[in-house]
Design a protein around this motif. Structure first.
Motif, PDB file in Angstrom:
ATOM      1  N   TYR A  81       0.835  -1.202   0.000  1.00 27.21           N
ATOM      2  CA  TYR A  81       0.000   0.000   0.000  1.00 27.21           C
ATOM      3  C   TYR A  81       0.870   1.253   0.000  1.00 27.21           C
ATOM      4  N   ALA A  82       1.897   1.265   0.853  1.00 31.07           N
ATOM      5  CA  ALA A  82       2.796   2.428   0.917  1.00 31.07           C
ATOM      6  C   ALA A  82       3.536   2.620  -0.402  1.00 31.07           C
ATOM      7  N   ALA A  83       3.989   1.513  -1.009  1.00 32.71           N
ATOM      8  CA  ALA A  83       4.731   1.605  -2.265  1.00 32.71           C
ATOM      9  C   ALA A  83       3.845   2.044  -3.424  1.00 32.71           C
ATOM     10  N   GLN A  84       2.565   1.716  -3.374  1.00 33.44           N
ATOM     11  CA  GLN A  84       1.656   2.119  -4.441  1.00 33.44           C
ATOM     12  C   GLN A  84       1.137   3.547  -4.273  1.00 33.44           C
ATOM     13  N   SER A  85       1.416   4.168  -3.127  1.00 31.76           N
ATOM     14  CA  SER A  85       0.876   5.495  -2.816  1.00 31.76           C
ATOM     15  C   SER A  85       1.870   6.600  -3.152  1.00 31.76           C
ATOM     16  N   PRO A  86       1.397   7.775  -3.563  1.00 32.02           N
ATOM     17  CA  PRO A  86       2.293   8.924  -3.746  1.00 32.02           C
ATOM     18  C   PRO A  86       2.963   9.289  -2.424  1.00 32.02           C
ATOM     19  N   GLN A  87       4.217   9.717  -2.492  1.00 34.45           N
ATOM     20  CA  GLN A  87       4.972  10.008  -1.274  1.00 34.45           C
ATOM     21  C   GLN A  87       5.837  11.252  -1.475  1.00 34.45           C
ATOM     22  N   ILE A  88       6.174  11.910  -0.381  1.00 34.40           N
ATOM     23  CA  ILE A  88       7.168  12.976  -0.345  1.00 34.40           C
ATOM     24  C   ILE A  88       8.143  12.646   0.778  1.00 34.40           C
ATOM     25  N   PHE A  89       9.450  12.664   0.471  1.00 39.99           N
ATOM     26  CA  PHE A  89      10.435  12.280   1.478  1.00 39.99           C
ATOM     27  C   PHE A  89      11.814  12.784   1.056  1.00 39.99           C
ATOM     28  N   LYS A  90      12.799  12.588   1.931  1.00 39.63           N
ATOM     29  CA  LYS A  90      14.172  13.018   1.670  1.00 39.63           C
ATOM     30  C   LYS A  90      14.968  11.838   1.131  1.00 39.63           C
ATOM     31  N   LEU A  91      15.704  12.063   0.027  1.00 40.10           N
ATOM     32  CA  LEU A  91      16.535  11.022  -0.564  1.00 40.10           C
ATOM     33  C   LEU A  91      17.772  11.656  -1.178  1.00 40.10           C
ATOM     34  N   ASN A  92      18.938  11.217  -0.738  1.00 43.17           N
ATOM     35  CA  ASN A  92      20.213  11.679  -1.300  1.00 43.17           C
ATOM     36  C   ASN A  92      20.315  13.203  -1.348  1.00 43.17           C
TER      37      ASN A  92
END
Length: 340
Positions: free
Chosen positions: A195-206
């Protein structure tokens, strides 16, 4: 205390230095489409992700993948073959061989920069030799962009499926991501991960705040579980599969799909048992239309020589978990193709 040893360039720099040649980009795009069509149900072909537990040396891996490419000509009407080129290996105790990404030469120390170039070279040569694009495990989410342009399938391991960053990064990947059930075997945790992987997300990466649209191709892999005493608990049987199908429906997830990992805790790492497990699953697919609808493929661990070794002295033999040999693998894939 952290000791800085070597600066690793950003993924964009490495990809520009060793790009996928234009002539191979079309092959990779077509393999992406074929895998995606299986996951979405557009194609009724069966997906088989097959290859060594770990890709520890270039020559035997390319030998294996070339054989797989030739076998693909016999089964391509029924199967979509994806070579396992696994270059990151999780270690339960945190020590030991960590894969080509960290150790391009398993007999020497860790050199991550050399490892990145080694796995890009291996994947590019593999596509060229076989016409097949590979699968790898996303063990370290921050590193996926070093190889994402080369892979048609990405897996999230059992130890990582509950990790928030793995789930978030999976939401931005453009190819199918198979998420394994956690070591506990919890189907609820697995469905939450999807469910989390299929959902739009905003987060910090690199170093960046990033936004994703969600990955509708994220799906489940059943690999068996381990109880508190360390005993393996298989979960490839009919009852568990149908429980997961029901969970998919209740969660309202997109593209219900399930891959059966025939090794690991499903087989108790008894590598020959992968044959029996595949046979049982194929029988259940032919018995029940709902089972067939959700079970889209297998993961199989296989190499040129069967079993495993503690040192890299036998060509084409695993230095991590034991694998099926090539002869058994070829017979098994032909048999699966006949039963699809």
């Amino acid at each position: 205390m952290f000791e800085k040893q070597k600066r690793i360039p950003d993924p964009e720099v490495i990809v520009d230095m060793m790009p996928l040649p234009d002539g191979l980009k079309a092959i990779k795009a077509e393999r992406d489409r074929m895998v995606t069509d299986v996951i979405t149900g557009v194609s009724d072909k069966f997906l088989v992700i097959v290859g060594p537990c770990s890709a520890h040396e270039q020559a035997p891996v390319l030998d294996y993948v070339e054989r797989l490419g030739k076998l693909n000509e016999k089964v391509k009407d029924k199967l979509v073959l994806v070579p396992r080129i696994y270059t990151n290996k999780p270690r339960t105790k945190g020590v030991g061989y960590k894969g080509m990404f960290s150790q391009p030469d398993p007999t020497k120390g860790e050199d991550i920069l050399k490892g990145i170039f080694a796995i890009r070279e291996l994947n590019i040569k593999a596509i060229e030799a076989s016409g097949l694009a590979a699968a790898d495990e996303m063990l370290y989410p921050a590193n996926i962009h070093y190889v994402e342009d080369l892979l048609s399938y990405i897996a999230v391991g059992a130890r990582s499926s509950e990790n928030q960053l793995h789930r978030l990064v999976s939401s931005g990947v453009d190819v199918p991501v198979g998420i394994k059930n956690p070591m506990s075997g919890s189907l609820l945790v697995l469905l939450n991960s999807i469910y989390a992987a299929q959902s739009p997300q905003i987060f910090k990466l690199n170093g960046w705040q990033v936004k994703t649209d969600g990955n509708p191709l994220a799906h489940a892999i059943l690999r068996g579980a381990v109880d508190s005493y360390g005993n393996d608990i298989p979960n490839f049987h009919y009852e568990t599969v149908m429980q997961l199908a029901e969970g998919y429906a209740h969660a309202g997830l997109q593209n219900p799909a399930l891959i059966i990992d025939a090794n690991h805790s499903n087989s108790g790492k008894q590598f020959k048992q992968q044959i029996r497990i595949c046979e049982e699953v194929m029988q259940n697919r032919n018995y029940d239309a709902d089972f067939k609808r959700i079970v889209k493929g297998f993961m199989i661990e296989s190499f040129i020589e069967e079993g495993c070794q503690t040192e890299d002295v036998i060509y084409g033999k695993s230095i991590t978990d034991p694998c099926l040999g090539w002869c058994d693998t070829e017979r098994l894939l032909l048999d699966i193709a006949e039963k699809v």
